[in-house]
Design a protein around this motif. Structure first.
Motif, short mmCIF file in Angstrom:
data_model
loop_
_atom_site.label_atom_id
_atom_site.label_comp_id
_atom_site.label_asym_id
_atom_site.label_seq_id
_atom_site.Cartn_x
_atom_site.Cartn_y
_atom_site.Cartn_z
N LYS A 275 0.70 -1.12 -0.02
CA LYS A 275 0.07 0.09 0.06
C LYS A 275 0.85 1.34 0.06
O LYS A 275 0.70 2.15 -0.82
CB LYS A 275 -0.84 -0.12 1.30
CG LYS A 275 -1.81 1.19 1.53
CD LYS A 275 -2.58 1.17 2.62
CE LYS A 275 -3.51 2.50 2.62
NZ LYS A 275 -4.36 2.17 4.19
N SER B 85 -11.91 -4.31 -2.18
CA SER B 85 -13.12 -4.69 -2.25
C SER B 85 -13.20 -5.59 -3.60
O SER B 85 -13.91 -6.57 -3.39
CB SER B 85 -14.07 -3.48 -2.48
OG SER B 85 -14.07 -2.74 -1.09
N GLU C 164 -6.09 6.45 -0.30
CA GLU C 164 -6.41 5.31 0.34
C GLU C 164 -7.76 4.72 -0.05
O GLU C 164 -7.84 3.52 0.16
CB GLU C 164 -6.46 5.73 1.96
CG GLU C 164 -5.05 5.88 2.26
CD GLU C 164 -4.89 5.62 4.02
OE1 GLU C 164 -5.63 4.79 4.29
OE2 GLU C 164 -4.20 6.24 4.72
N LYS C 165 -8.79 5.67 -0.44
CA LYS C 165 -9.78 5.03 -0.92
C LYS C 165 -9.85 4.15 -2.09
O LYS C 165 -10.52 3.03 -2.12
CB LYS C 165 -10.70 6.16 -1.09
CG LYS C 165 -10.57 7.24 -2.30
CD LYS C 165 -11.70 8.06 -2.46
CE LYS C 165 -11.31 9.05 -3.62
NZ LYS C 165 -12.33 9.84 -4.01
N ASP D 255 -8.47 0.86 -1.16
CA ASP D 255 -9.67 0.13 -0.34
C ASP D 255 -10.57 -0.48 -1.34
O ASP D 255 -11.17 -1.60 -1.12
CB ASP D 255 -10.36 1.04 0.50
CG ASP D 255 -9.75 1.41 1.73
OD1 ASP D 255 -8.93 0.88 2.03
OD2 ASP D 255 -10.15 2.52 2.32
#
Length: 368
Positions: free
Chosen positions: A204, A224, A216-217, A220
């Protein structure tokens, strides 16, 4: 307790996995989601049967044109027997020979008689590259901590970089596959391993540092999409799993990512490599396996009825038995009626085609 669940071969056997996905797709997918969003185009080739061609083989012979492919023996794992195919005509020639009951020539040096059945898979030839333009793959895990009711959790794993820079035209598997089977031949492999294999926290960090417009989204969202793909894979074959108290299992899943940050499931592995000869393993494996063992053994003490009743009252009932709560990431929990695809808004996954990559002479920028 038994550390394998009968029927999980329908996700870790290449041909059975492909058939499971096709069947689920034909049923309309799940909540608008289907395998085309994560499964590279694949075809089943069976050279044990001659004089005729299957539907998949007919498509390869008559419709597939060009591109880079990977051919893999259907019954092997751990990188055994894999070859790159830069000239699809070599496969077509073998199919013609099969159809005409002729002697079948080797494909890219593969012993056709030895393996018999293969998966031909489209190669992701524009992969996401990180350190010094090297290709990588991601080995993560699904932990089946209970089989009746089925409870499966996502377990983060580690990144495996290749030792050499990526070159799509190279025929050297060391360039394309991060599996240690191929990378160990590189000079000073063991010395360099500490830098080429690392956990997702460092991945990351590397990702966000290299592509500074990523947030960061976005990371994420990547996770997902991974979970959605793994969940769909499990649900497509779940009816083949034997439900028996005490049966548990861990499977390794190999993921590649393209330059638009789309993840693709390469394959499931029933016997993931776990020998502690990699420094990265020392960091992640104790947590992974001890949590899996501890939670599985704890649930083994309870009746099926009790687990279901408690999970209906509290969907996170099972999570209390995890020492590291962040490892309680359900993909499927039949005790509470949960699966990741139905309990998350996945419309954006279906619509999202990935990030647009713009490469300039002096920089690489990722734009939405």
């Amino acid at each position: 307790m038994i550390t394998i669940i009968d029927g999980t071969t329908h996700v870790d056997h290449k041909v059975r996995y492909a058939n499971s996905l096709k069947r689920q797709d034909q049923l309309g997918g799940i909540n608008g989601y289907n395998s085309s969003l994560f499964n590279p185009v694949s075809y089943d080739l069976d050279f044990n049967i001659t004089g005729t061609l299957s539907k998949d083989e007919q498509v390869v012979l008559n419709e597939v044109d060009g591109g880079i492919w990977i051919i893999k023996p259907a019954y092997e794992y751990g990188g055994v027997g894999i070859q790159m195919v830069h000239d699809i005509n070599s496969v077509k020639q073998a199919l013609k020979q099969k159809q005409n009951n002729e002697q079948i020539n080797a494909i890219q040096g593969i012993d056709i008689k030895k393996y018999g059945q293969f998966t031909l898979q489209k190669y992701i030839d524009k992969p996401l590259l990180l350190n010094n333009d090297k290709k990588f793959d991601y080995r993560c895990y699904v932990g089946y901590i209970h089989s009746d009711p089925l409870i499966a959790v996502y377990i983060p794993g580690y990144i495996r970089e290749t030792m050499v820079k990526y070159d799509p035209e190279s025929t050297d598997l060391m360039t394309h596959i991060g599996n240690g089977k191929y990378q160990r031949g590189y000079p000073n492999y063991w010395k360099l391993l500490r830098k080429s294999s690392y956990d997702m926290r460092l991945f990351k960090e590397k990702l966000l540092n290299k592509f500074q417009e990523l947030k960061e989204k976005d990371y994420d969202k990547l996770i997902s999409k991974l979970k959605a793909a793994m969940t769909y894979s499990i649900l497509s074959a779940q009816d083949k799993f034997r439900k028996k108290k005490g049966d548990v299992q861990i499977q390794g899943i190999d993921i590649v990512m393209d330059e638009k940050l789309n993840p693709y499931v390469v394959e499931f592995n029933s016997e993931p490599y776990a020998t502690p000869d990699n420094p990265c393993f020392e960091q992640i494996f104790p947590d992974i396996f001890w949590e899996w063992v501890d939670v599985s053994m704890t649930l083994h003490q309870f009746s099926k009825e009790y687990i279901i009743a408690e999970s209906q009252k509290n969907p996170n009932f099972v999570c209390q038995f995890f020492v590291r709560q962040e490892l309680c990431q359900f993909l499927v929990n039949d005790a509470s009626g949960y699966n990741y695809l139905q309990d998350h808004d996945i419309a954006w996954i279906v619509q999202w085609l990935g990030l647009k990559v713009l490469t300039l002479a002096t920089e690489v920028r990722i734009l939405f």
